[in-house]
Every structure is written in structure tokens, then in C-alpha cells.
Design a protein around this motif. Structure first.
Motif, short mmCIF file in Angstrom:
data_model
loop_
_atom_site.label_atom_id
_atom_site.label_comp_id
_atom_site.label_asym_id
_atom_site.label_seq_id
_atom_site.Cartn_x
_atom_site.Cartn_y
_atom_site.Cartn_z
N LEU A 71 30.09 1.54 48.53
CA LEU A 71 30.95 2.13 49.56
C LEU A 71 30.21 2.44 50.86
O LEU A 71 30.73 2.14 51.95
CB LEU A 71 31.60 3.42 49.03
CG LEU A 71 32.52 3.26 47.81
CD1 LEU A 71 33.11 4.60 47.40
CD2 LEU A 71 33.63 2.25 48.09
N ARG A 75 28.33 -0.12 55.02
CA ARG A 75 28.69 0.43 56.33
C ARG A 75 27.45 0.75 57.14
O ARG A 75 27.39 0.46 58.34
CB ARG A 75 29.54 1.68 56.14
CG ARG A 75 29.83 2.42 57.44
CD ARG A 75 30.77 3.57 57.21
NE ARG A 75 31.04 4.33 58.42
CZ ARG A 75 32.14 5.00 58.67
NH1 ARG A 75 33.11 5.01 57.77
NH2 ARG A 75 32.31 5.66 59.80
N SER A 128 41.93 -10.33 58.47
CA SER A 128 40.69 -9.72 58.96
C SER A 128 39.65 -10.79 59.29
O SER A 128 38.96 -10.71 60.31
CB SER A 128 40.14 -8.76 57.92
OG SER A 128 38.90 -8.21 58.34
N GLN A 189 47.20 -1.76 65.23
CA GLN A 189 46.04 -2.45 64.67
C GLN A 189 45.07 -2.86 65.78
O GLN A 189 43.85 -2.72 65.64
CB GLN A 189 46.48 -3.69 63.89
CG GLN A 189 45.33 -4.48 63.27
CD GLN A 189 45.80 -5.78 62.63
OE1 GLN A 189 47.00 -6.09 62.61
NE2 GLN A 189 44.86 -6.55 62.10
N SER A 197 34.90 0.52 65.46
CA SER A 197 34.82 1.39 64.30
C SER A 197 34.01 0.72 63.19
O SER A 197 34.00 -0.51 63.08
CB SER A 197 36.23 1.73 63.79
OG SER A 197 36.17 2.46 62.58
N SER A 199 34.57 1.90 60.02
CA SER A 199 35.34 2.26 58.83
C SER A 199 35.74 1.01 58.05
O SER A 199 36.20 0.02 58.63
CB SER A 199 36.59 3.04 59.25
OG SER A 199 37.39 3.34 58.13
N GLY A 200 35.57 1.09 56.75
CA GLY A 200 36.00 0.00 55.88
C GLY A 200 35.09 -1.21 55.88
O GLY A 200 35.43 -2.25 55.29
N ARG A 201 33.94 -1.14 56.50
CA ARG A 201 33.04 -2.29 56.53
C ARG A 201 32.38 -2.47 55.17
O ARG A 201 32.00 -1.51 54.51
CB ARG A 201 31.97 -2.12 57.61
CG ARG A 201 32.53 -2.04 59.03
CD ARG A 201 33.42 -3.22 59.33
NE ARG A 201 33.92 -3.23 60.70
CZ ARG A 201 35.09 -2.77 61.09
NH1 ARG A 201 35.90 -2.21 60.20
NH2 ARG A 201 35.48 -2.86 62.34
N ASP A 202 32.27 -3.73 54.72
CA ASP A 202 31.71 -4.00 53.41
C ASP A 202 30.71 -5.14 53.51
O ASP A 202 30.30 -5.54 54.61
CB ASP A 202 32.82 -4.32 52.39
CG ASP A 202 33.73 -5.46 52.85
OD1 ASP A 202 33.25 -6.33 53.63
OD2 ASP A 202 34.91 -5.49 52.45
N ASP A 316 35.74 9.03 58.93
CA ASP A 316 36.79 8.13 59.41
C ASP A 316 37.83 8.83 60.29
O ASP A 316 38.91 8.29 60.52
CB ASP A 316 37.49 7.43 58.23
CG ASP A 316 36.52 6.64 57.37
OD1 ASP A 316 35.53 6.13 57.93
OD2 ASP A 316 36.75 6.56 56.15
#
Length: 345
Positions: A71, A75, A128, A189, A197, A199-202, A316
Motif C-alpha cells: 500500500l 506511493r 488510467s 476526474q 496527486s 493517491s492510489g499510486r501502485d 489523501d
């Protein structure tokens, strides 16, 4: 006190080591890594720094390994790579243009990448991955347009900046038009993406950036000597054996790729490319391009900004682009006042 030392290699080559710059790089890199460990431990489930280190070394429990490795670590790695790419790209643009305002934010590269992303979001309702590809293509096309428009028997620094400002204005208008064409969902969006941002980067964002940096960073550093000579002027550089236009084009392509890839991964994170090289120059007190210090400074700035946004506003709640935008805007105003007092603008 001497800050430069000559080092002779076994092959008989002589290398010059700037001791102050080497110390600055080591300290800034240490600060970036320390901030990364603290950032990994920050969130709704806090983890002490000692436990973070143990987990990274493979000695954490199952819950910590999932939180840290799956998780939060991706990031943080994206933050480090994006910051490093923007810092190095900004240093290249400023050195080539010989202007402290010559950054991707001012030249329109970030706006071009945004136009590519908005095109995929608004016109094609892209996924994405497609938005990322659109941002990369938009940045590359904008960089090519700026280079071709600025070409006149070579690329002069101030002409590059002026053309970049003009292209930035045009592309910004295009972005506004695309937003007016979007639905409410698409506009929401797009605005989130345009803020910048992490956020949500993997891991899907980590690997392309890592491979790109692995190729481009050594290539750029290998041409650092030619870039340093180019600061003395094209005629002097040519006399010293530097193929000026070849080196300039190669480094411009590298800077565009680094900026476009960073924007594709995290959105247009503002002012890191502008401030990182200037801060590095002031710390090293070196007149050169300061490529490696700028790279490390960019990574440290973005990781620290992300930690500040999470620590002050919660995970976030505030995109990192807002933090860098506020701090960078203040720095830009100070830089403009300084340049005006010095009579350079």
C-alpha cells in the motif's frame, strides 16, 4: 579551504571532486530516505520507523508487510522517482536556457502533458493507462513544438523561454476548452488529475519510471561535462570540441521525457522542477548545472511535501500538488523579485 579535489583513476584519468557538492548530495539523499521511512509509517494505521525498517528488511508481521510493501511503499517510490525526474529535468532546462525561470512549469511541458491527459479523459473516456499514455504523448509533442519554434540557427536560451511561455498560454487555453466539453464526472476526474496527486499510486507506476530513470540518468550525467562547457557560450564550447547542438538536443529530449513521464505518473506537480535546481545551487554554491544535487533535492522536496500534506490534513485529504504549488508560488515570487533587483529581467 579547498572544496575541490583531484582524483586519479588507475587508467590515468584525472577527475575533479567538488567536496561541498558531494556532502550536499549525501545529506539531501539521507533526508529524502529518512522522510520516506517516516512517510511510510504515516497514515490511518501508524507504524513506528523501527517497524517500517524491519518490515522493509523482511522481518515484519503479515499485516505490516501488506501495509508497507503493497500500500505505502509504491506511493513513496513514485514520489521519489517523480521528484527526482522533475528535479533533474528542471536542472537541464535551466542550464540549457541559462535562465532560472526555464522550468517545465514555465515552458509549457506540464501543460502539454495535461492536454494529452485531458484529451483521453474528455474525448475518449480513457482508462488510467490510456490517460497516462496521453499525458506522455502530450508532453513529448509539446516539447517538440517548442524546440522547432525556437530553432533559428540553433536554440538560444531566452528564445526557448519566450516560445515556451507562448506555447504554455496556447495549451492552457486548449485545456480550458476541453474542460468545457466534459461532463460533470469527467470534469471532476480531470480536475483531480490536474492538481497533481500521489493517491492510489501502485507498482504499475513505479516500474516504468524506474526503467526510464535507469536509462536517462546515466545518459544525462555522462553529458554533464559538455553541458557545463555550454554555459560559457556556443562558440567557446565548439572551440573546446563540444558538439553543441547534438548535446543540447540530446539533453532536451531527456529533459522532456523525464518531465512527461513524471507528469504521466503523478499529474502536473507544480514548481518542483523550478525550485529543486535553485535550492541545490544555493546549497552547493557551485555555478555548474548541479544535476545530481538537483535530482536528490527534487526527490526530497516531493516526499517531504507529501508527508506534510498527510500529517497536517490527513491521508489523501490534500493532493501533494497543492502543497508544492503554494510553496513554489511563494518561491517564484521571491525569485522574480531577486532577478529584477539584479537587473536580469
Amino acid at each position: 579551504m579547498r572544496t575541490n579535489r583531484a582524483i586519479r583513476t588507475p587508467g590515468g584519468l584525472s577527475l575533479r571532486l567538488d567536496v561541498r557538492a558531494a556532502v550536499v548530495v549525501a545529506l539531501v539523499l539521507l533526508a529524502a530516505l529518512t522522510a520516506s521511512v517516516v512517510l511510510i509509517g504515516t497514515g490511518d494505521f501508524p507504524i513506528p520507523a523501527g517497524d517500517v525498517l524491519r518490515t522493509l528488511l523482511g522481518n515484519g508481521d503479515a499485516g505490516q508487510e501488506f501495509i508497507v510493501n503493497e500500500l505505502r511503499l509504491p506511493r513513496v517510490l513514485v514520489a521519489l522517482l517523480v521528484g527526482a525526474s522533475l528535479g533533474l529535468g528542471g536542472a537541464l532546462f535551466q542550464a540549457i536556457s541559462r535562465n532560472p525561470l526555464g522550468s517545465p512549469d514555465v515552458l509549457g511541458l506540464s501543460q502539454g502533458a495535461t492536454a494529452g491527459a485531458l484529451t483521453m479523459i474528455v474525448l475518449f473516456s480513457g482508462s488510467s493507462a490510456q490517460v497516462t499514455t496521453g499525458a506522455l504523448v502530450g508532453g513529448l509533442v509539446t516539447g517538440l513544438a517548442i524546440y522547432l519554434l525556437a530553432w533559428k540557427q540553433g536554440v538560444h536560451g531566452y528564445r526557448l523561454v519566450l516560445v515556451g511561455i507562448g506555447v504554455s498560454a496556447v495549451v492552457t487555453a486548449v485545456n480550458g476548452y476541453l474542460l468545457t466539453r466534459s461532463t460533470l464526472t469527467e470534469a471532476a476526474q480531470a480536475v483531480v488529475w490536474m492538481t497533481g496527486s500521489l493517491s492510489g499510486r501502485d507498482w504499475d507506476q513505479v516500474w516504468p519510471l524506474l526503467w526510464l530513470c535507469a536509462v536517462l540518468v546515466p545518459l544525462v550525467l555522462a553529458n554533464a561535462r559538455g553541458l557545463r562547457m555550454m554555459e560559457m557560450g556556443d562558440d567557446v564550447s565548439n572551440a573546446l570540441g563540444v558538439r553543441v547542438e547534438r548535446v543540447r538536443l540530446l539533453l532536451l529530449v531527456a529533459a522532456v521525457l523525464l518531465t512527461a513521464a513524471a507528469t504521466a505518473a503523478a499529474g502536473p506537480v507544480s514548481f518542483v522542477a523550478l525550485t529543486a535546481p535553485q535550492l541545490a545551487r544555493r546549497l552547493t554554491r557551485s555555478p555548474g548545472p548541479n544535476l545530481l544535487p538537483s535530482l536528490c533535492m527534487g526527490a526530497a522536496l516531493l516526499v517531504t511535501a507529501d508527508w506534510v500534506s498527510q500529517k497536517v490534513f490527513g491521508a489523501d485529504q490534500l493532493p501533494v500538488g497543492v502543497v508544492t504549488g503554494v510553496l513554489g508560488g511563494v518561491y517564484l515570487l521571491w525569485l522574480l523579485v531577486t532577478e529584477r533587483r539584479a537587473g536580469r529581467i
